[in-house]
Design an enzyme around this catalytic site. Structure first.
Site, short mmCIF file in Angstrom:
data_model
loop_
_atom_site.label_atom_id
_atom_site.label_comp_id
_atom_site.label_asym_id
_atom_site.label_seq_id
_atom_site.Cartn_x
_atom_site.Cartn_y
_atom_site.Cartn_z
CG HIS A 123 -1.81 1.16 0.66
ND1 HIS A 123 -2.84 1.15 0.43
CD2 HIS A 123 -2.25 2.19 1.78
CE1 HIS A 123 -3.55 2.48 0.19
NE2 HIS A 123 -2.87 2.64 1.49
CB THR A 155 -7.18 -8.66 8.88
OG1 THR A 155 -6.65 -6.54 8.70
CG2 THR A 155 -5.59 -8.96 8.68
#
Length: 227
Positions: A123, A155
């Site tokens: 990211h 997650t």
């Protein structure tokens, strides 16, 4: 008496099987695949799967003789239906690790739970800052002096899994979103192969919601490198 069984050559250990998911140019995919081809880790890219038929990364994967699949998300009526078909395609390769390399899809909870602890994402921000999109412009708008990129475990909460490694990139006078993105991307291609190598070597694991290196919890930032 000779122990004939003991004299037989042992089977070489299987390589870590990796499936890489992409949506665009595939630059992080190629950084990882090229590092593997150089022999720096005992792994193989079993497949590159893309959800965008026109993505440039597909040809880059084929140029490296990697197996490719295209599963166009626009052919499915829901995220759940797409993810189910994607899981079936992934599971055909029995991967040890799933690598999201510019895969621009929000994954369903069922998908994440299936691969939890063996799925990494990259990211373009210093997470937990700037989850979501337009991270470079948001960092500029906030007047940040530092920006960067993070590799983290995936997650169920978007861009919220435990961090593995970050590269810190200074924000320079005169930067715009494009110039900042280019410098951040250079660091992406450095730290993502590092994180994958740690996983392949068995050094990097996830227990609960914590990333561990050699059995010890990593800091909230993960390993942090200054570019």
């Amino acid at each position: 008496m000779i122990d004939q069984q003991a004299s037989l050559p042992s089977e070489p250990p299987e390589k870590t099987r990796i499936v890489i998911l992409i949506s665009g140019s595939g630059s992080n995919m190629t950084a990882i695949a090229d590092e593997i081809s150089r022999g720096s880790m005992d792994a193989e890219v079993s497949a590159v799967i893309c959800n965008v038929p026109e993505a440039a990364g597909i040809q880059k994967a084929r140029d490296r003789d990697l197996e490719t699949q295209v599963i166009d998300h626009r052919n499915f009526t829901s995220r759940e239906e797409f993810d189910l078909n994607l899981m079936r395609a992934i599971d055909d390769y029995s991967p040890d690790l799933i690598v999201l390399a510019g895969f621009m899809r929000i994954l369903t909870p069922d998908f994440v739970r299936r691969y939890e602890g063996r799925m990494l994402n990259i990211h373009p921000s210093l997470l937990p800052a700037y989850q979501g999109l337009h991270t470079h412009q948001r960092a500029l708008d906030a007047g940040d002096q530092k920006h960067g990129v993070t590799v983290h475990f995936v997650t169920e909460i978007l861009d919220d899994g435990p961090n593995v490694i970050q590269a810190v990139v200074p924000v320079l006078d005169g930067d715009d979103a494009t110039s900042l993105q280019k410098r951040v991307q250079l660091q992406e291609h450095i730290i993502y192969p590092i994180a994958v190598k740690w996983f392949v070597e068995g050094r990097l694991t996830m227990v609960g919601n914590t990333a561990l290196m050699d059995g010890q919890p990593l800091p909230v930032t993960g390993v942090q490198l200054e570019s």
